[in-house]
Design a protein around this motif. Structure first.
Motif, PDB file in Angstrom:
ATOM      1  N   THR A  22       0.825  -1.205   0.000  1.00  0.00           N
ATOM      2  CA  THR A  22       0.000   0.000   0.000  1.00  0.00           C
ATOM      3  C   THR A  22       0.862   1.260   0.000  1.00  0.00           C
ATOM      4  OG1 THR A  22      -0.214   0.010   2.413  1.00  0.00           O
ATOM      5  CG2 THR A  22      -1.895  -1.166   1.170  1.00  0.00           C
ATOM      6  N   GLN A  49      -3.949  -4.544  -3.811  1.00  0.00           N
ATOM      7  CA  GLN A  49      -3.512  -3.147  -3.673  1.00  0.00           C
ATOM      8  C   GLN A  49      -3.769  -2.578  -2.284  1.00  0.00           C
ATOM      9  OE1 GLN A  49      -5.692  -1.663  -7.129  1.00  0.00           O
ATOM     10  NE2 GLN A  49      -3.744  -0.843  -7.866  1.00  0.00           N
ATOM     11  N   ALA A  50      -4.782  -3.101  -1.598  1.00  0.00           N
ATOM     12  CA  ALA A  50      -5.123  -2.621  -0.267  1.00  0.00           C
ATOM     13  C   ALA A  50      -4.339  -3.335   0.837  1.00  0.00           C
ATOM     14  CB  ALA A  50      -6.619  -2.788  -0.024  1.00  0.00           C
ATOM     15  N   GLY A  51      -3.459  -4.281   0.469  1.00  0.00           N
ATOM     16  CA  GLY A  51      -2.648  -4.987   1.454  1.00  0.00           C
ATOM     17  C   GLY A  51      -3.317  -6.197   2.071  1.00  0.00           C
TER      18      GLY A  51
END
Length: 68
Positions: A22, A49-51
């Motif tokens: 992120t 993408q948000a981890g």
């Protein structure tokens, strides 16, 4: 993702890679883990993408195709 750039960060805890995914705004993150933990806890961990973990692989077989 043909042509994407990989960033090698060295030896880090799995949670650090989730954070760095992120932090750098990466499309994804990946960790290959191996330790003294039971085999179920080791393997390939992928992050979005948000981890967040995207896939849980219970078995992964790697075959070395190179020399050395």
């Amino acid at each position: 993702m043909a042509g994407c750039e990989a960033i090698t960060v060295g030896v880090l805890p799995t949670t650090a890679v989730a954070h760095l995914t992120t932090h750098f705004g990466a499309a994804a993150g990946a960790v290959i883990t191996a330790s003294c933990n039971p085999p179920e806890g080791n393997g390939l961990k992928l992050f979005d993408q948000a981890g967040y973990k995207t896939v849980r692989l219970s078995t992964l077989t790697l075959r070395w195709s190179g020399e050395g």
